[in-house]
Design a protein around this motif. Structure first.
Motif, PDB file in Angstrom:
ATOM      1  N   ALA A 253      27.221 130.897  65.119  1.00 30.34           N
ATOM      2  CA  ALA A 253      26.713 131.693  63.989  1.00 30.34           C
ATOM      3  C   ALA A 253      25.723 130.911  63.124  1.00 30.34           C
ATOM      4  CB  ALA A 253      27.866 132.207  63.145  1.00 30.34           C
ATOM      5  N   GLY A 254      24.586 131.507  62.878  1.00 33.24           N
ATOM      6  CA  GLY A 254      23.567 130.929  62.018  1.00 33.24           C
ATOM      7  C   GLY A 254      22.523 130.114  62.757  1.00 33.24           C
ATOM      8  N   ASP A 255      22.783 129.790  64.008  1.00 29.87           N
ATOM      9  CA  ASP A 255      21.758 129.106  64.810  1.00 29.87           C
ATOM     10  C   ASP A 255      20.697 130.128  65.223  1.00 29.87           C
ATOM     11  OD1 ASP A 255      23.160 126.703  64.621  1.00 29.87           O
ATOM     12  OD2 ASP A 255      24.217 127.015  66.512  1.00 29.87           O
TER      13      ASP A 255
ATOM     14  N   ARG B  55      21.798 125.548  62.597  1.00 29.81           N
ATOM     15  CA  ARG B  55      21.901 125.851  61.161  1.00 29.81           C
ATOM     16  C   ARG B  55      22.078 124.611  60.296  1.00 29.81           C
ATOM     17  NH1 ARG B  55      22.814 129.903  57.924  1.00 29.81           N
ATOM     18  NH2 ARG B  55      23.843 129.440  55.959  1.00 29.81           N
ATOM     19  N   GLU B  56      22.910 123.660  60.784  1.00 33.67           N
ATOM     20  CA  GLU B  56      23.210 122.495  59.934  1.00 33.67           C
ATOM     21  C   GLU B  56      21.995 121.580  59.779  1.00 33.67           C
ATOM     22  OE1 GLU B  56      24.652 123.000  62.882  1.00 33.67           O
ATOM     23  OE2 GLU B  56      24.849 121.145  64.017  1.00 33.67           O
ATOM     24  N   GLN B  57      20.971 121.797  60.578  1.00 37.68           N
ATOM     25  CA  GLN B  57      19.759 120.979  60.453  1.00 37.68           C
ATOM     26  C   GLN B  57      18.733 121.601  59.516  1.00 37.68           C
ATOM     27  OE1 GLN B  57      18.517 120.712  64.523  1.00 37.68           O
ATOM     28  NE2 GLN B  57      20.021 119.151  65.060  1.00 37.68           N
ATOM     29  N   THR B  58      19.020 122.819  59.014  1.00 37.73           N
ATOM     30  CA  THR B  58      18.033 123.477  58.149  1.00 37.73           C
ATOM     31  C   THR B  58      18.252 123.077  56.694  1.00 37.73           C
ATOM     32  OG1 THR B  58      19.405 125.468  57.898  1.00 37.73           O
ATOM     33  CG2 THR B  58      17.862 125.424  59.740  1.00 37.73           C
ATOM     34  N   GLN B  59      17.218 123.260  55.905  1.00 42.34           N
ATOM     35  CA  GLN B  59      17.226 122.843  54.500  1.00 42.34           C
ATOM     36  C   GLN B  59      17.370 124.061  53.589  1.00 42.34           C
ATOM     37  OE1 GLN B  59      16.744 119.507  53.748  1.00 42.34           O
ATOM     38  NE2 GLN B  59      16.724 119.154  55.956  1.00 42.34           N
ATOM     39  N   ILE B  60      18.162 123.902  52.531  1.00 42.46           N
ATOM     40  CA  ILE B  60      18.254 124.951  51.518  1.00 42.46           C
ATOM     41  C   ILE B  60      17.192 124.681  50.448  1.00 42.46           C
ATOM     42  CG2 ILE B  60      19.680 126.006  49.725  1.00 42.46           C
ATOM     43  CD1 ILE B  60      22.132 125.195  51.330  1.00 42.46           C
ATOM     44  N   GLU B  61      16.371 125.681  50.158  1.00 44.73           N
ATOM     45  CA  GLU B  61      15.391 125.587  49.071  1.00 44.73           C
ATOM     46  C   GLU B  61      15.882 126.467  47.933  1.00 44.73           C
ATOM     47  OE1 GLU B  61      11.126 126.296  50.183  1.00 44.73           O
ATOM     48  OE2 GLU B  61      12.086 126.771  52.091  1.00 44.73           O
TER      49      GLU B  61
END
Lengths: 107, 107
Positions: free
Chosen positions: A72-74, B5-11
């Motif tokens: 989920a989320g990938d 997902r865990e490699q993406t950045q929250i802005e």
């Protein structure tokens, strides 16, 4: 254009895979694809660009010979004509977005 | 292209709205936008086509002067340059997909 989920139709594609065509127009189309465990999206290609967002479940996804597990989320980007496919490891749902529209899905 | 997902950045966009740019390439881009309750996506327009999938929460969405409440699984198609915006009624997340890419989000 608003497309409410309860107004969409489930299409049974067989072999543990169902599809709902969601909002689409102009040059874009959104499609939800639901997989039972071990269901397979066979390797294939098409001239449309495609983004896939994993809504739930777990999949082994292959794009251009590279395979990773996703959940989920990938998200996955597939360039035109790239060979891609998946195997469902835990039951789940993919959201595919295409440009241009998959006219073959509407016929 | 695989984007985990865990490699993406929250802005942090301020006013209760955050964004993650997900997979993108060629002419497509996927973006997750998270809203706190009562956060607003002000009415705006752009030349990109856009599909929005409601991942969670509840929103009052306006497209070209037409407003509806939407929730998980509902989808919206926005043609180029159409005026659109939303108000978050229950905290949630939207998945936006654009064609072409939002180069303004990458700069």
């Amino acid at each position: 254009m608003f497309i409410f989920r309860e107004q969409t139709q489930i299409e049974d594609l067989g072999n543990g895979v169902t599809r709902r065509i969601l909002a689409h127009g102009g040059g874009m189309m959104a499609v939800e694809v639901t997989f039972e465990k071990d269901a397979v999206g066979p390797l294939h290609h098409h001239p449309h660009e495609q983004l896939t967002y994993v809504l739930s479940g777990r999949f082994a996804f292959t794009i251009d010979g590279e395979t990773h597990e996703v959940s989920a989320g990938d998200t996955l980007y597939k360039k035109p004509d790239v060979v891609h496919g998946c195997v469902c490891l835990e039951p789940g749902v993919l959201l595919d977005t295409f440009t241009p529209q998959r006219e073959d899905f509407l016929s």
